[in-house]
Motif scaffolding. Structure first.
Motif, PDB file in Angstrom:
ATOM      1  N   UNK A  58     -17.943  -5.361 -64.358  1.00  0.00           N
ATOM      2  CA  UNK A  58     -16.829  -4.761 -64.050  1.00  0.00           C
ATOM      3  C   UNK A  58     -16.236  -5.487 -62.755  1.00  0.00           C
ATOM      4  N   UNK A  59     -14.870  -5.625 -63.029  1.00  0.00           N
ATOM      5  CA  UNK A  59     -14.186  -6.237 -61.422  1.00  0.00           C
ATOM      6  C   UNK A  59     -12.558  -6.244 -62.278  1.00  0.00           C
ATOM      7  N   UNK A  60     -11.962  -6.139 -61.015  1.00  0.00           N
ATOM      8  CA  UNK A  60     -10.486  -6.354 -61.021  1.00  0.00           C
ATOM      9  C   UNK A  60     -10.364  -7.985 -61.270  1.00  0.00           C
ATOM     10  N   UNK A  61      -9.245  -8.107 -62.157  1.00  0.00           N
ATOM     11  CA  UNK A  61      -9.079  -9.582 -62.620  1.00  0.00           C
ATOM     12  C   UNK A  61      -8.821 -10.842 -61.612  1.00  0.00           C
ATOM     13  N   UNK A  62      -8.311 -10.115 -60.401  1.00  0.00           N
ATOM     14  CA  UNK A  62      -7.871 -11.018 -59.285  1.00  0.00           C
ATOM     15  C   UNK A  62      -9.209 -11.211 -58.145  1.00  0.00           C
ATOM     16  N   UNK A  63     -10.257 -10.505 -58.318  1.00  0.00           N
ATOM     17  CA  UNK A  63     -11.383 -10.693 -57.561  1.00  0.00           C
ATOM     18  C   UNK A  63     -11.964 -11.935 -57.566  1.00  0.00           C
ATOM     19  N   UNK A  64     -12.643 -12.082 -56.650  1.00  0.00           N
ATOM     20  CA  UNK A  64     -13.358 -13.504 -56.066  1.00  0.00           C
ATOM     21  C   UNK A  64     -14.321 -13.670 -57.497  1.00  0.00           C
ATOM     22  N   UNK A  65     -14.003 -14.762 -58.272  1.00  0.00           N
ATOM     23  CA  UNK A  65     -14.880 -15.133 -59.185  1.00  0.00           C
ATOM     24  C   UNK A  65     -16.281 -15.620 -59.145  1.00  0.00           C
ATOM     25  N   UNK A  66     -16.581 -15.984 -57.829  1.00  0.00           N
ATOM     26  CA  UNK A  66     -17.824 -16.518 -57.485  1.00  0.00           C
ATOM     27  C   UNK A  66     -18.808 -15.301 -56.908  1.00  0.00           C
ATOM     28  N   UNK A  67     -18.411 -14.209 -56.663  1.00  0.00           N
ATOM     29  CA  UNK A  67     -18.877 -12.884 -56.207  1.00  0.00           C
ATOM     30  C   UNK A  67     -18.728 -11.786 -56.808  1.00  0.00           C
ATOM     31  N   UNK A  68     -17.661 -11.513 -57.115  1.00  0.00           N
ATOM     32  CA  UNK A  68     -17.418 -10.131 -57.840  1.00  0.00           C
ATOM     33  C   UNK A  68     -17.136 -10.407 -59.527  1.00  0.00           C
ATOM     34  N   UNK A  69     -16.075 -10.905 -59.617  1.00  0.00           N
ATOM     35  CA  UNK A  69     -15.532 -11.038 -61.109  1.00  0.00           C
ATOM     36  C   UNK A  69     -16.532 -12.321 -61.802  1.00  0.00           C
ATOM     37  N   UNK A  70     -17.585 -11.881 -61.987  1.00  0.00           N
ATOM     38  CA  UNK A  70     -18.435 -12.873 -62.645  1.00  0.00           C
ATOM     39  C   UNK A  70     -18.139 -13.074 -63.890  1.00  0.00           C
ATOM     40  N   UNK A  71     -17.698 -11.954 -64.847  1.00  0.00           N
ATOM     41  CA  UNK A  71     -17.438 -12.232 -66.370  1.00  0.00           C
ATOM     42  C   UNK A  71     -15.942 -12.702 -66.371  1.00  0.00           C
ATOM     43  N   UNK A  72     -15.110 -13.397 -65.474  1.00  0.00           N
ATOM     44  CA  UNK A  72     -14.058 -13.925 -65.553  1.00  0.00           C
ATOM     45  C   UNK A  72     -12.830 -12.904 -66.307  1.00  0.00           C
TER      46      UNK A  72
END
Length: 756
Positions: free
Chosen positions: A580-594
């Motif tokens: 789970x993550x908001x779409x604009x979160x850091x893709x390397x640390x938070x939005x790992x599922x893009x």
């Protein structure tokens, strides 16, 4: 599956007080990061879709006009869906239910609706009573049981059936005692509580069995059906399995330790292969109080057990029901030792031990006993999901313990599956066969993508010789499953919520809702280090507010593949289906599922697979993204364990050294394999999901809209955060109505399968 609604809502401690954090064992979240290995297969496909928001219409909520479609030709179900054809619903903070264009969502059953012929309509002004004859509050997990025209069990009926649903809790405002919306003035928030208020609140909890029918394209519940009933915290139930009659179960109510009263704080569900309903008792401990000097009064190992289950001496109860009077129905909520007996048969010191189980109910037969299945262990139960059936082999039941740092469990039956039992006429007796004898296991995850199931058995030296608690027998191990899991070194997880088994692959999915105590460098006994299966710890802010402390804010969904596909396997492999993550979160640390804007979500909670379409339905219970959107439901096309990649997260520690955590991320979703399907009204949780056998109706629950009101403001409708479903035209109150939990029936306007 309750959530705390404190301001600011994006505070990281998102849990109500009864969602205790009592795991003080030294068990690791993961032992260490090892060299990785993964084989990869295919999971999700796709591109990017655009959002479409459905607005309210008529008595329900719809994107556009519906069409009548009652066809049910009984033909074989079509193939599972491999892509999602609907247009994704946009994020929203409006006080409405939004579904995709081309779908209609109708309200069919809400808090207070009468379920007996001749009962009065719900006034929704705080003057209604007799809730043991009405729909309870906080609609939660739910299952659909088909009925034939003759009123018999019919697993293929898509136009008549029984909806059986949990009523988890009540909306009591921000930390108040009273269940605000069911009292005219918000109720009494000082002690003692009036008996009349307690008597009104207790039956708001439990389970509903209610008949529903579809006619001329419209679903409705049948008020006078002979099948309708309520199960409440006062309904007699039987204790079944190894703990039945054990010394730990003896109370003033049942001196033999064989019976108990009711079920409480029911959350997730399960449906058995033989056609009964399973309900999980979740955050029940907070309903009980203990005296400030009770440890000394007891002077035995029960003190350790009570502390591990969140009831330290002096703990106050959630509602103060124990102050309603001297009568037995109030006294039971005080679990202090007050009697002179050595076994607890003259007081309620053991009452807490009679809660925390999977409970079995036959929805078709009121005469059958309701049974608490103690062989499946005692903890904050969520749903109970069965393994794929294999004739001549045992059944597995998968379960989670919803508190921070708690564990994932499975039960494996002693009896091997006999296909003839699917149509057994004595369904509860069939439950005795499969659910009263077997082995209870707890999961331990390894950093290399494997794991093991550890049996919780008194013969295990780690349990028999556990220094923190002296287990007396196997029943004690099951009643105190958390302590037994501590003893064997199980893996602490980020609030294991619902679990679901993929109907084709048999792989098991668990939602890990969130965990504010997941840290890079734990500084207290309640905090847990990041690890491969719970790898994220990061900060977030709410509506421009200050960042809180780091934790797993948005949660994730983990999945497990049993070794050899065997339900009784003691080994497994795992990966993370979605982070789970908001779409604009850091893709390397938070939005790992893009995740994109059409897919992003926070705090996955409800989880359910359609047997018709094969879709995975994900529901959220969030307080971390609610400045942007209300809670929601998404549809996903699942893949398989090992179809993605490895990702290494790097954290800088206080001494400037680097901590590297390698985790396993499922194949990233595309626009046509994961989409937002529904957004709920303000302050709600999305929970509970069931379908008709033809896949053309999806039943979904909206829980606690507008729950953040304080009791002091209940007489002022302008202070409510939600007026749903009254503002959608359902029930009394209209545009300024008191909010109510309610059930939706969602259909596709062209008569097709939901999700297609």
């Amino acid at each position: 599956m309750n959530r705390l609604v404190d301001l600011p809502k994006r505070a990281l401690d998102l849990f109500r007080s009864e969602e205790e954090d009592s795991n003080r064992s030294a068990n690791p979240s993961f032992m260490e990061v090892l060299d990785a290995r993964l084989s990869r297969r295919s999971i999700l496909r796709g591109g990017v879709g655009t959002a479409a928001t459905a607005l309210l219409g008529g008595l329900g909520m719809t994107a556009c006009g519906g069409s009548d479609d009652d066809d049910d030709d009984g033909s074989e179900a079509p193939a599972p869906l491999t892509t999602l054809a609907f247009t994704a619903v946009a994020k929203s903070v409006a006080d409405v239910v939004s579904v995709p264009t081309g779908y209609t969502a109708s309200i069919i059953y809400a808090l207070g609706d009468p379920i007996l012929a001749g009962a009065t309509a719900f006034k929704n002004d705080g003057t209604d009573a007799d809730f043991d004859n009405r729909a309870g509050d906080h609609h939660d997990g739910m299952e659909y049981f088909g009925l034939s025209a003759a009123g018999q069990r019919d697993d293929e009926s898509s136009t008549r059936g029984l909806l059986v649903m949990n009523h988890e809790a009540t909306s009591q405002g921000n930390g108040e005692l009273a269940s605000a919306f069911v009292h005219a003035n918000g109720g009494t928030n000082t002690l003692p509580r009036p008996a009349a208020e307690v008597d009104r609140e207790v039956p708001l909890h439990g389970v509903s069995v209610v008949e529903v029918t579809k006619a001329s394209g419209q679903w409705a519940y049948v008020q006078g059906s002979n099948f309708n009933r309520r199960v409440t915290p006062l309904t007699p139930v039987e204790l079944s399995g190894p703990a039945r009659g054990n010394a730990l179960m003896k109370t003033k109510y049942s001196t033999a330790g064989t019976q108990a009263r009711g079920t409480l704080n029911n959350c997730g569900t399960g449906i058995t292969p033989w056609g009964t309903y399973l309900t999980g008792e979740e955050n029940w401990a907070g309903y009980f109080t203990r005296g400030a000097a009770d440890d000394a009064a007891r002077g035995d190992r029960s003190v350790v057990s009570l502390q591990r289950y969140g009831r330290s001496q002096g703990a106050a109860s959630r509602h103060g029901w124990e102050t309603g009077g001297a009568a037995d129905q109030y006294a039971r909520w005080n679990i202090s030792k007050s009697g002179a007996s050595t076994d607890g048969s003259d007081d309620y010191r053991n009452e807490l031990n009679t809660f925390g189980y999977i409970v079995e109910i036959d929805p078709y037969d009121k005469t059958k006993a309701i049974k608490k299945r103690t062989a499946l262990g005692r903890f904050a139960h969520e749903s109970a999901s069965f393994s794929k059936l294999a004739a001549g082999k045992p059944l597995a039941v998968y379960m989670g313990d919803d508190s921070r740092g708690e564990y994932i469990y499975k039960f494996v039956s002693t009896a091997n599956w006999d296909a003839a039992d699917a149509q057994a006429t004595d369904r509860v007796a069939t439950g005795d066969k499969y659910l009263d004898a077997g082995k209870l296991y707890v999961a331990k995850f390894a950093a290399d993508g494997t794991g093991q199931w550890i049996e919780l058995n008194i013969a295990n030296a780690a349990i028999a010789g556990y220094a923190n608690y002296a287990f007396a027998d196997q029943a004690d191990v099951l009643v105190n499953a958390r302590l037994a899991a501590d003893a064997v070194g199980a893996t602490k997880m980020d609030r294991p919520e619902w679990c679901a088994v993929h109907p084709t692959t048999g792989e098991i999915y668990y939602t890990l809702t969130n965990n504010s105590n997941r840290k890079v460098e734990p500084s207290s006994g309640s905090q847990m280090a990041v690890d491969a299966a719970n790898p994220r710890s990061y900060k977030d802010s709410y509506a421009g507010g200050a960042e809180g402390s780091a934790g797993n804010i948005n949660g994730h969904i983990i999945r497990i593949a049993e070794t050899g596909g065997e339900a009784a396997a003691t080994g497994f492999t795992w990966d993370v289906y979605l982070f789970g993550a908001q779409s604009d979160a850091d893709a390397t640390k938070i939005n790992l599922s893009s995740l994109t804007a059409d897919q992003d979500f926070s705090s996955p909670d409800g989880l359910w697979f359609s047997k018709n379409t094969g879709l995975c339905w994900i529901q959220t219970d969030d307080g971390a993204y609610t400045d942007v959107t209300n809670c929601m439901m998404l549809a996903g096309v699942p893949g398989q364990v090992g179809d993605g990649t490895e990702v290494t997260l790097s954290y800088t520690k206080a001494d400037a050294s680097t901590l590297a955590i390698t985790t396993r991320v499922g194949k990233k979703p595309a626009a046509d394999t994961l989409k937002r399907f529904l957004v709920g009204p303000k302050d709600c949780e999305l929970t509970g999901c069931a379908e008709t056998p033809d896949g053309k109706t999806l039943f979904v629950n909206i829980q606690h809209p507008g729950e953040s009101i304080t009791s002091a403001n209940v007489a002022n409708p302008s202070s409510y955060t939600s007026h749903w479903p009254g503002n959608a035209g359902y029930g009394a109150g209209g545009a300024t109505a008191r909010p109510r939990s309610a059930t939706l029936a969602i259909t596709k306007n062209d008569g097709g399968r939901v999700g297609s």
